[in-house]
Scaffold this motif. Structure first.
Motif, short mmCIF file in Angstrom:
data_model
loop_
_atom_site.label_atom_id
_atom_site.label_comp_id
_atom_site.label_asym_id
_atom_site.label_seq_id
_atom_site.Cartn_x
_atom_site.Cartn_y
_atom_site.Cartn_z
N GLY A 172 0.66 -0.66 -0.03
CA GLY A 172 -0.03 -0.14 0.11
C GLY A 172 0.87 0.86 -0.17
N THR A 173 -0.21 2.39 0.43
CA THR A 173 1.11 3.88 0.46
C THR A 173 1.52 3.96 1.18
OG1 THR A 173 -0.48 4.39 -1.61
CG2 THR A 173 0.61 5.98 -0.73
N GLN A 174 2.60 4.72 1.32
CA GLN A 174 3.53 4.88 3.14
C GLN A 174 3.25 6.48 2.65
OE1 GLN A 174 3.88 3.63 5.75
NE2 GLN A 174 5.72 2.76 4.81
N THR A 175 2.42 7.53 2.96
CA THR A 175 2.12 8.61 2.48
C THR A 175 3.63 9.64 3.11
OG1 THR A 175 -0.28 8.22 3.32
CG2 THR A 175 0.93 10.57 3.08
N GLY A 176 3.72 10.00 2.68
CA GLY A 176 4.63 10.95 2.77
C GLY A 176 6.42 11.09 2.09
N TRP A 177 6.51 9.56 1.76
CA TRP A 177 7.30 9.01 1.76
C TRP A 177 7.86 8.91 0.31
CZ3 TRP A 177 11.34 10.25 4.91
CH2 TRP A 177 11.58 10.26 6.52
N LEU A 178 7.42 9.58 -0.87
CA LEU A 178 7.57 9.79 -1.93
C LEU A 178 9.36 9.91 -2.11
CD1 LEU A 178 5.14 11.09 -4.89
CD2 LEU A 178 6.13 9.13 -3.90
N CYS A 179 10.24 9.45 -2.65
CA CYS A 179 11.74 10.05 -3.22
C CYS A 179 12.30 10.55 -4.05
CB CYS A 179 12.34 8.63 -2.85
SG CYS A 179 12.48 7.70 -1.89
N ASP A 180 13.18 11.92 -4.44
CA ASP A 180 13.38 12.51 -4.98
C ASP A 180 13.96 11.66 -5.72
OD1 ASP A 180 14.12 15.44 -6.20
OD2 ASP A 180 16.45 14.70 -5.33
N SER A 181 13.96 11.91 -7.34
CA SER A 181 14.35 10.83 -8.66
C SER A 181 14.36 11.66 -9.31
CB SER A 181 13.49 9.92 -8.28
OG SER A 181 11.75 10.10 -9.49
N ILE A 182 15.73 10.61 -10.15
CA ILE A 182 15.33 11.27 -11.89
C ILE A 182 14.84 12.15 -12.93
CG2 ILE A 182 17.74 10.65 -11.47
CD1 ILE A 182 17.78 8.80 -13.66
N PRO A 183 14.73 12.76 -13.94
CA PRO A 183 13.23 12.81 -14.79
C PRO A 183 14.23 12.27 -15.83
CG PRO A 183 13.96 15.28 -14.19
CD PRO A 183 14.99 14.11 -13.41
N SER A 184 13.27 11.61 -16.72
CA SER A 184 14.30 11.31 -18.32
C SER A 184 14.23 11.38 -19.13
CB SER A 184 13.12 9.63 -18.68
OG SER A 184 11.57 9.80 -18.63
N THR A 185 14.26 12.89 -18.54
CA THR A 185 14.83 14.16 -20.30
C THR A 185 15.64 13.80 -20.39
OG1 THR A 185 12.38 14.66 -19.11
CG2 THR A 185 13.46 16.04 -20.61
N SER A 186 16.02 14.75 -21.89
CA SER A 186 17.66 15.02 -21.88
C SER A 186 17.01 16.18 -21.89
CB SER A 186 17.74 14.57 -23.16
OG SER A 186 19.01 14.64 -23.78
N GLY A 187 18.22 17.19 -22.02
CA GLY A 187 18.75 18.45 -21.69
C GLY A 187 18.58 19.82 -20.27
N LEU A 188 18.44 18.20 -20.02
CA LEU A 188 19.12 18.75 -18.59
C LEU A 188 19.56 19.22 -17.72
CD1 LEU A 188 16.48 15.85 -17.03
CD2 LEU A 188 15.50 17.96 -17.10
#
Length: 339
Positions: A172-188
């Motif tokens: 299930g969902t652990q509210t409030g604990w999303l992790c910082d992650s990388i976008p898949s877009t080029s040119g960042l």
């Protein structure tokens, strides 16, 4: 005038090699692109679920470890998380080298390790503190997790970080604990490390990089540092002034001069790869606009390409030895902090 500019440019370039004191370092961020800056996307795993099993693949060129010894690991809370409750998560963390590549990862989890991996953390409860505000410091994870035994990395090799989250019997969902992650877009482009002088800007448009410096001393040299990797932040304060740091390990230096307003910019072509990711780091050193001391700009980091850097495969609701989802064809995953 040309002769004096040449001498001054040489002095600026030599300054990068002078002995200095070490400032407080960023923890190693994997991928290295996001050292000192947020990925600015969000992932539910490994901390945002009450149950989950995931393997993260990181290509060796993007790991950036300066020491082979890893004793602690952590994940940043996503910048979108304004509050996070205190929670005890049951986690097991296994780390090991892999000879698999971004595109040859196997859906059978065990097949992706090369040899016997390190059980960095045996299954146990890890206490995460509550937070009542948004994450603002990219060097601070939700909590530093000290391993039961260190992971010893072979510099340059690709790795698998495997996390088994067994906080509850059902997913299930652990509210409030999303992790910082990388976008898949080029040119960042991301920015880190505050300037003690002028400002460096970087943009990528139509397969061309544009670098620009403002706030330099008019008509005196600027040296641009271009590198594929980062050095530990090096404090310039003992020689040139407080809070000046060099973070780019330069592969190329480009010497030029500021105009009458203390500015300079230039562009050069650089095509994005189609099956890999190229990361280039930039910084500049120059004379302070109101003095004769040498100062540094902020650093910028450019990621070109949307594949080849990071990947993952995972179980979301069904838990077997074979991944329910992944691997993928674009870069995916959280930013891992190691020390």
């Amino acid at each position: 005038m040309k002769h004096s500019l040449t001498i001054a440019t040489g002095l600026l370039a030599a300054a990068v090699l002078l002995p200095r004191t070490i400032q407080a370092q960023h923890p190693v961020s994997v991928p290295e692109m996001y050292t000192g800056s947020f990925g600015q996307s969000a992932n539910s795993l490994p901390l945002g679920r009450t149950k989950g099993f995931i393997q993260y693949y990181i290509e060796g060129a993007h790991i950036g470890l300066r020491s082979p010894l890893v004793t602690q690991i952590g994940w940043r809370r996503a910048t979108s998380q304004t509050s996070s409750p205190a929670v005890t998560m049951m986690l097991e963390i296994i780390i090991g080298p892999t000879t698999a590549t971004f595109s040859t990862l196997n859906k059978v989890f065990a097949s992706n390790f090369n040899g016997t991996p390190t059980t960095f953390l045996g299954l146990k409860g890890v206490n995460f503190p509550a937070y009542t505000s948004a994450t603002t410091d990219p060097d601070v994870p939700g909590v530093w997790i000290r391993g039961d035994r260190p992971y010893i990395h072979t510099i340059g090799s690709s790795i698998i970080i495997q996390v088994d989250n067994q906080t509850s019997a059902t997913a299930g969902t652990q509210t409030g604990w999303l992790c910082d992650s990388i976008p898949s877009t080029s040119g960042l482009v991301r920015t880190s490390d505050a300037s003690c002088g002028g400002t460096l800007s970087t943009s990528y448009v139509n397969n061309a990089v544009t670098l620009g410096v403002t706030g330099a001393k008019p008509q005196l040299p600027i040296v641009y540092l271009l590198g594929l990797h980062l050095a530990a932040p090096i404090d310039f304060g003992s020689i040139f002034g407080p809070n000046c740091t060099a973070v780019v390990l330069p592969d190329i230096t480009i010497g030029t001069a500021a105009d009458a307003s203390g500015s300079h910019s230039f562009s050069f072509p650089l095509a994005a790869p189609t099956t890999d990711t190229l990361v280039v780091h930039f910084q500049a050193i120059h004379f302070h606009p109101t003095g004769n001391n040498i100062v540094t700009t902020n650093a910028t980091h450019l990621s070109l390409g949307s594949a080849g850097m990071c990947n993952y495969l995972y179980n979301w609701t069904t838990f077997t030895t074979t991944a329910q989802y992944g691997p993928y064809t674009t870069n995916r995953g959280p930013v891992h902090l190691l020390r």
